[in-house]
Design a protein around this motif. Structure first.
Motif, short mmCIF file in Angstrom:
data_model
loop_
_atom_site.label_atom_id
_atom_site.label_comp_id
_atom_site.label_asym_id
_atom_site.label_seq_id
_atom_site.Cartn_x
_atom_site.Cartn_y
_atom_site.Cartn_z
N UNK A 272 23.91 91.86 50.56
CA UNK A 272 24.78 91.49 49.43
C UNK A 272 25.79 92.59 49.16
N UNK A 273 25.32 93.84 49.18
CA UNK A 273 26.24 94.97 48.98
C UNK A 273 27.31 95.02 50.05
N UNK A 274 26.95 94.80 51.31
CA UNK A 274 27.93 94.81 52.40
C UNK A 274 28.94 93.68 52.24
N UNK A 275 28.47 92.51 51.83
CA UNK A 275 29.37 91.36 51.68
C UNK A 275 30.40 91.60 50.58
N UNK A 276 29.96 92.23 49.49
CA UNK A 276 30.88 92.53 48.39
C UNK A 276 31.87 93.62 48.82
N UNK B 284 23.20 99.87 47.18
CA UNK B 284 24.20 100.94 47.18
C UNK B 284 24.61 101.28 48.62
N UNK B 285 23.62 101.34 49.52
CA UNK B 285 23.93 101.63 50.92
C UNK B 285 24.84 100.55 51.51
N UNK B 286 24.55 99.28 51.19
CA UNK B 286 25.39 98.20 51.68
C UNK B 286 26.78 98.23 51.06
N UNK B 287 26.83 98.49 49.75
CA UNK B 287 28.10 98.51 49.03
C UNK B 287 29.01 99.63 49.52
N UNK B 288 28.41 100.71 50.01
CA UNK B 288 29.21 101.87 50.44
C UNK B 288 29.33 101.97 51.96
N UNK C 3 32.97 89.96 55.86
CA UNK C 3 32.09 89.35 54.86
C UNK C 3 31.63 87.97 55.31
N UNK C 4 32.55 87.18 55.86
CA UNK C 4 32.18 85.87 56.37
C UNK C 4 31.12 85.96 57.46
N UNK C 5 31.25 86.96 58.32
CA UNK C 5 30.28 87.12 59.39
C UNK C 5 28.92 87.55 58.85
N UNK C 6 28.91 88.41 57.84
CA UNK C 6 27.65 88.83 57.24
C UNK C 6 26.93 87.65 56.59
N UNK C 7 27.68 86.83 55.87
CA UNK C 7 27.07 85.65 55.23
C UNK C 7 26.58 84.68 56.31
#
Length: 401
Positions: free
Chosen positions: A57-61, A109-113, A333-337
């Motif tokens: 979720x963090x990576x997608x955002x 946090x790790x994904x978001x950053x 983000x599309x690929x992560x989802x």
């Protein structure tokens, strides 16, 4: 191959490719390392899945947001900040014993950053090569990234099993810092400045090629994730066949990208590549024999890197230079989802009908992608004989009269 040799002799190209691949290498290690560590600490795969979900979720955002920041504060500042935060979060995840909610916070946090290396390098590429070389460069990039998915999971599994999950996560941190620093110090990051985008966040998705690249990326990676779940379900987590079959899948993609990289991209390019993937995945439904699956996935893989190259090229050719980083962020983000959706659908079908359910899911994802590419062919730009570099940013020039 002679064309790729010429491309790699272009000043800076080989260096920036090597640096960005090293910087992105942890992408192929982090999820598995976190899964193994949290399961080891908590004794629950469910808990590990929740931490991975928070990370995703963090990576997608983060994808479009941090990519857009590079046009505001500069690539080096954003990459350095995100690298520092991400490395710290993963290190704390490894070294601290915490309740599950706090592990989830650190994963988020790790994904978001996650450093937006992919968006940065694909924004830089058009400034390094001629328009004739840009499409082959995108194809080479998409092909070589398969090296990450071949080597990284094997490496992190070996380290985690032999030395422990804490050293495994700390290895991710070391490679993240080392590869990230190498990429950040690349001279090209100092020479290329992304103009500040004057449009609202998300407006770039209004452009049909960007939306199509995001949608087809979702479907392509969804198909791949479903197949990966099917392979693991077919042979088990520790089965040698799993690793070999998935390696053949990646080798097919590598070979396809290198073979098709020089072919000009027309309106039907995406549909043709999805057709190859769909045919190969359809064949997987009929047998779970390792040799059969390996041959089928070798065929399917041939279309994957070329399809990714089409996504990158049509995006580059359709947006202003100031919008490229954000556009690539949305595609990521599309690929992560897609990866999450493919794994989830495959998981339900594996529980219901067995491993073949995952291959059916992968075939359906690919088939829908083929349908989208064929039905929307009029909105794919024809890049044959056309410059695929981003549209220059222009603004009024005030003159004194």
């Amino acid at each position: 191959m002679a064309g790729y040799g010429e491309l790699l002799r272009t000043p800076g190209v080989a260096r920036i490719i090597a640096a960005q691949l090293t910087a992105r290498f942890p992408n192929g290690m982090t999820s598995l390392a976190v899964l193994l560590h949290i399961e080891h600490v908590t004794g629950s795969y469910g808990a590990a899945g929740l931490v991975l979900a928070a990370t995703s979720v963090g990576q997608a955002i983060a994808g479009p947001v941090t990519s857009r920041w590079m046009g505001v504060w500069g690539m080096r500042r954003v990459l350095t900040l995100t690298l520092a935060v991400c490395a710290t979060a993963i290190a704390l995840l490894a070294l601290l014993t915490l309740p599950l909610p706090l592990y989830m916070v650190l994963g988020f946090v790790a994904g978001l950053s996650t450093p937006p290396v992919q968006s940065a390098v694909r924004t830089i590429y058009p400034k390094m090569v001629t328009s004739r070389q840009l499409t082959p460069l995108f194809s080479l990039d998409a092909s070589l990234q398969e090296i990450i998915w071949i080597i990284a999971p094997v490496l992190i599994t070996f380290v985690a099993l032999q030395a422990g999950t804490v050293p495994g996560l700390l290895l991710v941190v070391v490679i993240l810092i080392g590869g990230g620093a190498w990429f950040i110090m690349s001279p090209e990051l100092g020479r290329v400045r992304i103009p500040r985008s004057r449009r609202a966040l998300g407006r770039v998705l209004v452009k049909p090629p960007v939306m199509l690249a995001t949608a087809t990326g979702f479907l392509l990676i969804g198909a791949c994730s479903a197949v990966e779940a099917g392979v693991v379900a077919s042979f088990g987590h520790s089965g040698l066949e799993s690793g070999l079959v998935l390696a053949v899948f990646a080798v097919g993609s590598l070979a396809g990208g290198l073979s098709f990289g020089h072919i000009p991209i027309g309106r039907w390019a995406m549909a043709r590549r999805f057709l190859i993937v769909t045919v190969g995945l359809t064949a997987t439904i009929f047998s779970l024999n390792a040799w059969w699956l390996g041959g089928s996935l070798l065929i399917a893989g041939i279309g994957i890197a070329p399809a990714l190259a089409v996504m990158f090229a049509i995006t580059s050719a359709s947006v202003k230079f100031s919008e490229t980083a954000e556009a690539y962020g949305w595609i990521g983000t599309g690929q992560l989802i897609g990866a999450a959706a493919g794994s989830a659908v495959a998981g339900f079908l594996i529980d219901g009908v067995g491993p073949q359910g995952a291959y059916i899911a992968g075939t359906l994802f690919a088939g829908v992608g083929l349908g989208v590419a064929a039905a929307c062919v009029r909105w794919f730009p024809d890049l044959r004989g056309r410059d695929s570099s981003p549209i220059p940013d222009t603004e009024p020039v005030h003159t004194i009269t």
